[in-house]
Design a protein around this motif. Structure first.
Motif, PDB file in Angstrom:
ATOM      1  N   TRP A 112      23.911 -82.969   8.853  1.00  0.00           N
ATOM      2  CA  TRP A 112      24.001 -83.144  10.125  1.00  0.00           C
ATOM      3  C   TRP A 112      23.960 -84.208  11.005  1.00  0.00           C
ATOM      4  O   TRP A 112      24.843 -84.275  12.268  1.00  0.00           O
ATOM      5  N   ASN A 113      23.306 -85.192  10.674  1.00  0.00           N
ATOM      6  CA  ASN A 113      23.382 -86.536  11.329  1.00  0.00           C
ATOM      7  C   ASN A 113      24.661 -87.108  11.510  1.00  0.00           C
ATOM      8  O   ASN A 113      24.781 -87.923  12.355  1.00  0.00           O
ATOM      9  N   ILE A 114      25.469 -86.778  10.612  1.00  0.00           N
ATOM     10  CA  ILE A 114      26.808 -87.596  10.810  1.00  0.00           C
ATOM     11  C   ILE A 114      27.323 -87.269  12.063  1.00  0.00           C
ATOM     12  O   ILE A 114      27.853 -87.986  12.757  1.00  0.00           O
ATOM     13  N   VAL A 115      27.460 -85.816  12.420  1.00  0.00           N
ATOM     14  CA  VAL A 115      28.103 -85.540  13.392  1.00  0.00           C
ATOM     15  C   VAL A 115      27.217 -85.291  14.721  1.00  0.00           C
ATOM     16  O   VAL A 115      27.641 -85.936  15.957  1.00  0.00           O
TER      17      VAL A 115
ATOM     18  N   TYR B  84      25.198 -89.651  14.650  1.00  0.00           N
ATOM     19  CA  TYR B  84      26.369 -90.863  14.858  1.00  0.00           C
ATOM     20  C   TYR B  84      27.261 -90.679  15.858  1.00  0.00           C
ATOM     21  O   TYR B  84      27.599 -91.352  16.696  1.00  0.00           O
ATOM     22  N   ALA B  85      27.791 -89.288  15.947  1.00  0.00           N
ATOM     23  CA  ALA B  85      28.948 -89.186  16.752  1.00  0.00           C
ATOM     24  C   ALA B  85      28.071 -88.586  18.017  1.00  0.00           C
ATOM     25  O   ALA B  85      28.939 -88.300  19.231  1.00  0.00           O
TER      26      ALA B  85
ATOM     27  N   ILE C  47      34.001 -96.801  10.917  1.00  0.00           N
ATOM     28  CA  ILE C  47      34.060 -95.514  11.456  1.00  0.00           C
ATOM     29  C   ILE C  47      32.666 -95.311  12.312  1.00  0.00           C
ATOM     30  O   ILE C  47      32.251 -94.848  13.245  1.00  0.00           O
ATOM     31  N   GLY C  48      31.514 -95.721  11.585  1.00  0.00           N
ATOM     32  CA  GLY C  48      30.158 -95.783  12.274  1.00  0.00           C
ATOM     33  C   GLY C  48      30.095 -96.548  13.490  1.00  0.00           C
ATOM     34  O   GLY C  48      29.564 -95.982  14.537  1.00  0.00           O
TER      35      GLY C  48
ATOM     36  N   ILE D 200      36.892 -86.261  12.043  1.00  0.00           N
ATOM     37  CA  ILE D 200      36.480 -86.921  10.876  1.00  0.00           C
ATOM     38  C   ILE D 200      35.005 -86.705  10.579  1.00  0.00           C
ATOM     39  O   ILE D 200      34.813 -86.469   9.431  1.00  0.00           O
ATOM     40  N   ALA D 201      34.077 -87.013  11.544  1.00  0.00           N
ATOM     41  CA  ALA D 201      32.457 -87.016  11.271  1.00  0.00           C
ATOM     42  C   ALA D 201      32.117 -85.764  10.881  1.00  0.00           C
ATOM     43  O   ALA D 201      31.452 -85.369  10.022  1.00  0.00           O
TER      44      ALA D 201
END
Lengths: 235, 349
Positions: free
Chosen positions: B49-52, B55-56, B185-186, B212-213
């Motif tokens: 979940w943390n990816i979107v 980070y995003a 990307i990060g 992408i995220a």
């Protein structure tokens, strides 16, 4: 002609932000768009950058109509915006901010040499290379914001209130840098509340009031115009 | 200083990894081993979940849709067509990643709270659809058959292999997050989160990078769902598609530290333990106690520790460094003052 705006209208929902802006930026010149707060200067710039949609009128850049081109596709065309309040990426280092400015470039070597170019143009950034952008002073942040805008190798650099929130000694420095950048052939569209400073370096200027261009002329002519002196400079 | 902090972080990570590898040998009780598995699974979901969300900066409260898709895809492929679960797991992940495009298309037009509310709505629609879908077992759900067991069929009679599966999946998801954190990307995602207009004005296609995220996040969330199905051997819309599940995924990240690598792992240890403890202590009569604790935690985090446990810990370290630096400066200053006074006394000035 670098940039041509004709009868531009922008709305925020139902509120009219600018009703009729017609102006142009000739290649290699510095053009100032000046006026009081809330008159539509930043909105005009944001519309050119694609951050606000144009509801009517046209925006042409180097002969290409761009009003319906998305913001991220305008950068490769040669348009770069240094937004109001600098809008740096505070949690990233100075170098990383610069590298992100070169988003549209794919060649790593080119990006590296662009970063080095920026370091020679702004030596203070070289000293702060590994510092987080959010921890720098206002003036240094403004330098970084301009440098980040230049990393995209623009043909037209748009600066929104570059003197905002920085010490007076830095304002002069920033204006010097703008002239330096212009000397390399980059056209400049400068939006400022600080009329005297902006018009003193501009080849041409426009005065915007309640979303309309109400006056235009050579920078020095506007600077010495009595109406402008009375209305904006309090002289 | 940075190197020392990094070395400490690496050392702590290695100790945690070693502890995770030793747990099965130390923990004999099946219920504690099950708790460890649940912690690892929740951590993996939080990390995904943390990816979107981290980070995003797109707070999705509809991730259960991807979890459920993963669970249903692998289970249906196994039950209806006899497809090996390893293939089903990958298919579930890919299906979720593909369908996340529609999810993103419909939700990314909205910002902030509106985005979060839209994700809830989409996930609810998915849950309703599965509740009505006869072929997918509808409200009754699906059972995973136990006729073929072993690593080849990802089906085991004991808990231990699920522990290794959950740990492996968590490590892979963490590795992907680590790569995202350090890749361009990060940086783009952080730029989008911090200053979206500035990101657009340097040419970043915000919609593409958010998507992408979301797709990467959906892929790993769905794999987590498939693992759940294989472990529990039964799924229904309520167990794999509920909004409470989506909230938990967000909460483990928020509690531990949103946008940090290990934050969701810490959050999962705290939340899952509380959840299981309340379930054990209160049983059926205490139904909803964990939700009360969740809600209290949300308030405490929002008011006192908006950066989560990791942010709180970093603040402590930062303060300690600043104190040490100021103490050193003070002692240097006082010693120079003493030397100065001595010099004045001796008539040197």
């Amino acid at each position: 002609m670098n940039l041509e705006i004709k009868n531009l209208m922008v709305k925020y929902d139902d509120v009219l932000a600018i009703s009729d802006v017609t102006m142009s930026v000739a290649t290699g010149t510095i053009v100032a768009l000046v006026g009081g707060n809330g008159n539509g200067k930043s909105t005009t710039l944001r519309a050119v950058a694609g951050l606000n949609a144009a509801h009517a009128g046209s925006i042409t850049f180097n002969g290409q109509a761009i009003q319906s081109v998305p913001a991220h596709e305008r950068v490769p065309l040669g348009l770069s915006l240094v937004p109001e309040g600098r809008r740096l990426f505070p949690r990233l280092t100075v170098r990383r901010n610069l590298e992100l400015g070169a988003f549209t470039q794919s060649d790593d070597h080119e990006v590296k040499s662009s970063v080095d170019e920026m370091f020679s143009l702004f030596p203070i950034l070289k000293e702060r290379e590994k510092q987080l952008a959010g921890t720098m002073s206002g003036g240094e942040q403004q330098m970084l914001a301009i440098a980040r805008g230049l990393m995209a190798k623009p043909r037209l650099l748009m600066l929104d209130e570059p003197s905002w929130g920085i010490a007076p000694k830095f304002v002069t420095k920033v204006l010097d840098v703008i002239q330096q950048v212009n000397a390399t052939g980059v056209s400049i569209l400068l939006v400022e509340q600080n009329l005297s400073k902006a018009l003193s370096i501009a080849h041409y200027g426009y005065v915007i009031q309640t979303g309309r261009i109400v006056m235009e002329g050579k920078g020095q002519d506007l600077l010495h115009d009595d109406k402008i002196k009375q209305a904006y400079l309090g002289l | 200083m940075i190197t020392t902090t990094r070395m400490k972080a690496v050392a702590i990570s290695l100790v945690c990894l070693a502890a995770a590898l030793v747990i099965p040998a130390v923990v004999q009780s099946a219920s504690y081993l099950n708790l460890a598995i649940l912690v690892l699974m929740a951590a993996q979901l939080g990390v995904s979940w943390n990816i979107v969300g981290g980070y995003a900066g797109q707070v999705s409260l509809g991730h259960a849709a991807f979890y459920g898709l993963g669970a249903y895809c692998s289970t249906l492929m196994l039950v209806k067509f006899g497809v090996n679960p390893w293939i089903g797991v990958l298919c579930g992940g890919l299906l979720a990643a593909i369908l996340s495009v529609g999810f993103g298309w419909s939700c990314f037009r909205l910002k902030g709270h509106y985005f979060a509310m839209a994700t809830i709505a989409v996930a609810e629609l998915v849950q309703i659809w599965f509740t009505e879908w006869e072929y997918g077992g509808a409200a009754v759900g699906l059972y995973v058959p136990m006729d073929r067991t072993g690593w080849l069929w990802m089906n085991f009679a004991t808990k231990l292999p699920y522990y290794w599966l959950a740990l492996g999946l968590l490590l892979i998801t963490l590795a992907v997050n680590w790569w995202i954190e350090r890749s361009y990307i990060g940086y783009y995602l952080r730029a989008i989160k911090d200053e979206p207009d500035a990101a657009r004005s340097i040419g970043v296609n915000i919609a593409r990078y958010k998507q992408i995220a979301l797709s990467i996040s959906a892929f790993f969330t769905a794999i987590g769902g498939s693992l759940y199905a294989q472990k529990e051997l039964y799924i229904d819309p309520n167990s794999v598609l509920s909004t409470a599940l989506s909230i938990k995924m967000a909460l483990v990240s928020i509690l531990g530290g949103v946008g940090t690598l290990f934050g969701p792992v810490i959050g999962s240890v705290v939340l899952t333990t509380i959840e299981e403890l309340t379930r054990t202590v209160f049983g059926g009569t205490g139904r909803g106690t964990d939700t009360i604790i969740y809600a209290t935690l949300i308030i405490v985090i929002a008011v006192f520790y908006p950066t989560g446990v990791v942010g709180w810990w970093r603040n402590i370290l930062r303060r300690r460094v600043l104190n040490t630096a100021s103490n050193t400066a003070d002692s240097e200053q006082s010693s120079s003052q003493v030397a100065g006074a001595a010099a004045v006394k001796g008539g040197q000035v």
